[in-house]
Design an enzyme around this catalytic site. Structure first.
Site, mmCIF file in Angstrom:
data_model
loop_
_atom_site.group_PDB
_atom_site.id
_atom_site.type_symbol
_atom_site.label_atom_id
_atom_site.label_comp_id
_atom_site.label_asym_id
_atom_site.label_seq_id
_atom_site.Cartn_x
_atom_site.Cartn_y
_atom_site.Cartn_z
ATOM 1 N N CYS A 40 0.846 -1.190 0.000
ATOM 2 C CA CYS A 40 0.000 0.000 0.000
ATOM 3 C C CYS A 40 0.889 1.250 0.000
ATOM 4 C CB CYS A 40 -0.906 0.007 1.228
ATOM 5 S SG CYS A 40 -2.084 1.391 1.238
ATOM 6 N N ASP A 42 0.457 3.780 1.713
ATOM 7 C CA ASP A 42 0.418 4.347 3.064
ATOM 8 C C ASP A 42 1.838 4.646 3.586
ATOM 9 O OD1 ASP A 42 0.209 4.503 6.019
ATOM 10 O OD2 ASP A 42 -1.879 3.944 5.649
ATOM 11 N N ARG A 44 2.971 4.866 6.384
ATOM 12 C CA ARG A 44 3.375 4.132 7.590
ATOM 13 C C ARG A 44 3.874 2.725 7.291
ATOM 14 N NH1 ARG A 44 -2.328 5.068 10.311
ATOM 15 N NH2 ARG A 44 -2.820 4.532 8.148
ATOM 16 N N HIS A 96 -1.984 -4.079 4.917
ATOM 17 C CA HIS A 96 -1.812 -3.660 6.309
ATOM 18 C C HIS A 96 -3.177 -3.452 6.952
ATOM 19 C CE1 HIS A 96 -2.731 0.732 5.816
ATOM 20 N NE2 HIS A 96 -2.444 0.442 4.575
ATOM 21 N N CYS A 99 -6.272 -0.251 6.805
ATOM 22 C CA CYS A 99 -6.012 0.429 5.522
ATOM 23 C C CYS A 99 -7.159 1.401 5.190
ATOM 24 C CB CYS A 99 -5.855 -0.607 4.412
ATOM 25 S SG CYS A 99 -5.500 0.122 2.797
HETATM 26 CO CO CO Z 1 -3.482 1.207 2.976
#
Ligand code: CO
Length: 209
Positions: A40, A42, A44, A96, A99
Site C-alpha cells: 500500500c 500508506d 506508515r 496492512h 487500511c
Molecule cells: Co493502505
C-alpha cells in the site's frame, strides 16, 4: 523543511559509503533483487525498512490498498519486468491492517475519482459478505477485508500470463501474502503461498504449448 530532506540525504549517502565502500558504484552497475514487493502507498508502511532490506534488494510497487488489477498497465509492467528481466524468486503482496482504502470501500460516501479504484475492493467485500457480516466490530470488519484483499491479490498475480509463463518455463517463482500491523510493526504471514498454476481454476490457466 524541504532543505532538511536534502541535507538528510547527503548525510545518508556519506554514511552508506563509509560503512560500505563502493556501495553505490556497485549498485549503479546492476540491480539483482530477489523480491518484488506489492504494498500500500500508506506512508506508515515503508517497504525496505520493515523487512530490513538494503537498496538493490527489493523491487517495489505501491498503490492504494496494494491491488493487482490486470487492466493496470503500471502494476502489470512492474510485474513483467520483475519476473522476466530481474527474475525475482518471490512476489510478496503485503497489505496492512486499518487500511484507509479498504475502510473507504466499506463506506458509501462519494469520494470522487478514487471510487473507481476502490470499486474492486467493494466487489471483494460483496463476494465475501457472509464472512464480513460475521464481524460485528466495524474495525475488525475493515481488518478482515484487509486480509481477504491480500488473498485476492495473490490470486490475481497468479492469474497473469507473466507469472504463468514463468512457471511453464520452469522458473522458480512463489507468490506470498502478508499483512502488516501499523500498531506494533509486525508482519503476519497469511499462509496463502502459491508456487505453481496446478491448483488454479481452469478458466484462468494459460494453455500449455
Ligand atoms: Co493502505
Amino acid at each position: 523543511m524541504l532543505s532538511d530532506l536534502l541535507a538528510n540525504n547527503k548525510r545518508w549517502a556519506d554514511r552508506m559509503e563509509t560503512q560500505h565502500p563502493g556501495f553505490f558504484k556497485e549498485l549503479a552497475a546492476q540491480q539483482k533483487p530477489e523480491y518484488l514487493w506489492i504494498g500500500c502507498s500508506d506512508s506508515r508502511v515503508p517497504a525496505n525498512e520493515i523487512v530490513g532490506l538494503m537498496p538493490g534488494e527489493l523491487f517495489v510497487h505501491r498503490n492504494i490498498a496494494n491491488m493487482v488489477l490486470h487492466t493496470d498497465l503500471n502494476c502489470i509492467s512492474v510485474l513483467h519486468y520483475a519476473v522476466e528481466v530481474l527474475q525475482v524468486k518471490h512476489i510478496i503482496v503485503c497489505g496492512h491492517y486499518g487500511c484507509g482504502g479498504v475502510r473507504a470501500a466499506l463506506g458509501r460516501q462519494d469520494l470522487g475519482l478514487i471510487d473507481n479504484w476502490l470499486r474492486h475492493l467493494k466487489d471483494i467485500g460483496f463476494r465475501e459478505r457472509d464472512l464480513l457480516s460475521a464481524e460485528s466490530d466495524p474495525d475488525r470488519r475493515v481488518d478482515r477485508l484487509c486480509e481477504l484483499n491480500v488473498r485476492y491479490q495473490v490470486d490475481n498475480i497468479c492469474h497473469t500470463k507473466v507469472v504463468q509463463k514463468a512457471w511453464q518455463r520452469g522458473q522458480q517463482l512463489a507468490v506470498h501474502g502478508w499483512i502488516y500491523s501499523i500498531e506494533d510493526g509486525v508482519i503476519k504471514d497469511l499462509n496463502v503461498d502459491i508456487d505453481s498454476y496446478r491448483d488454479l481454476p481452469e478458466i484462468y490457466c494459460l494453455e500449455e504449448v
